[in-house]
Design an enzyme around this catalytic site. Sequence first.
Site, PDB file in Angstrom:
ATOM      1  N   GLY A  29       0.839  -1.186   0.000  1.00 21.62           N
ATOM      2  CA  GLY A  29       0.000   0.000   0.000  1.00 21.62           C
ATOM      3  C   GLY A  29       0.876   1.239   0.000  1.00 21.62           C
ATOM      4  N   LYS A  30       0.296   2.392  -0.211  1.00 23.01           N
ATOM      5  CA  LYS A  30       1.038   3.651  -0.093  1.00 23.01           C
ATOM      6  C   LYS A  30       0.043   4.784   0.016  1.00 23.01           C
ATOM      7  CE  LYS A  30       5.525   4.786  -0.291  1.00 23.01           C
ATOM      8  NZ  LYS A  30       6.675   3.918   0.017  1.00 23.01           N
TER       9      LYS A  30
END
Length: 418
Positions: free
Chosen positions: A105-106
């Site tokens: 994720g980011k």
Amino acid sequence: MSDDVNPFESLQEQIDDAAAHLDVSDGLITRLKNPERILETNLTVELDDGSLDTLRAYRSEFNGDRGPYKGGIRYHPGVDRDEVKALSGWMVYKCATVGIPYGGGKGGISIDPSDYSEEELERITRAFAVELRPLIGEDKDIPAPDVNTGQREMNWIKDTYETLENTTEPGVITGKDIDSGGSEGRVEATGRSTVLAAREAFEYLGRDIADATVAVQGYGNAGWITAKLADEMGATVVSVSDSSGGIYDEDGIDPVAAKDHKRETGSVVGFHGATEEISNDDLLTLDVDLLVPAALENAIDADLAEDVSADVISEAANGPLTPDADDVLVDEDVLVVPDILANAGGVTVSYFEWVQNRQRFYWSEEKVNDELETIIVDAFDDLVEAYETHDLPNFRTAAYVVAIQRVVDAYDQAGTWP
Ligand code: NAD
């Protein structure tokens, strides 16, 4: 540096390049190339003068086949939907390359944090944490620091989450201060893996990193620690830079003194312990043994790659080479240790932090560093094996071949819903 290259397209090209060497269906490749979901939100916060500001923020959850989504939060004016998508995808394949049980994720906010007071940044960060709250959790999605965020922001997010959830759950976020549940060795971890991966690369070439000259672009967390640890291994750091420019000294720069200068003045430029000032592009084309891009994406495009003179590049930054630059560097016989291995120390020690948080039992710095070294060296060996067995063009494709296979295996083993 190229602003024209879309990092999400670069990621997709890297996946296509590697998938061509694997037996994966087109349908599954499409899944591997696209995020599962993206939060896009506007944060409205009150500034110190009483006015309101509205900021665009994102969280991309790319793939959770191997475990909870994991990845940092970036504060930078360049943050946009495609950058966050790319960065979240690189996290999937990074975690798989080093074999830690996470997806990717980011997140990020499109903001120049230097325009805001500390109080304003705290309100902005807490507002973002409120938006993130339904998504995150130690078994769901675990953010961490990235460009322009650090322990302070992680502590605020943890506190906001725990207060609203009426719980203690330090493993909801990593990269915290030690007294807030952080791990020994986390601050140094990204630079440490960058140097360990470079050491292995020199060994692969039958050389010793202790004899290497080194240039480092970007002197933040990842870059400055890389310079310090390379120096401690006996290498000579001849050039470093930040967004204001670079410095050079053929006899070597003391990384700690250069960092002190940056802390006092805001930049490495003007450091009295270096003989020359140089531009960032000049740094990237210096005749050094080891080049470490440790700033942002697309620092080296195909044109600049033609002039790169280093023998080894160890990517501390995420996505610092465009795919075209990769092709040029293969032709020029430059050994590139890809970001998804070289800078994986950050997420690996984040994983150790999360393990310690869940066990409420904390490790010594020595144990953290030893475990990290084992993981990076083993991952490097896996990558060499894939490179040689599949006769691949470069180490990046080898890393993706290893990582994609691991994600595909997890997906296949989960089975399908009837
Ligand atoms: P940071 O904010 O601590 O430092 C960034 C540095 O880059 C600063 O010195 C800044 O001046 C410099 N910089 C920015 N634009 C530049 C330009 N155009 N030319 C030269 N220098 C420039 O950020 P960081 O945490 O060190 O992250 C740097 C890179 O490493 C990013 O790509 C990030 O995604 C990656 N990374 C960081 C971690 C981590 O744990 N910090 C982990 C994995 C990857």
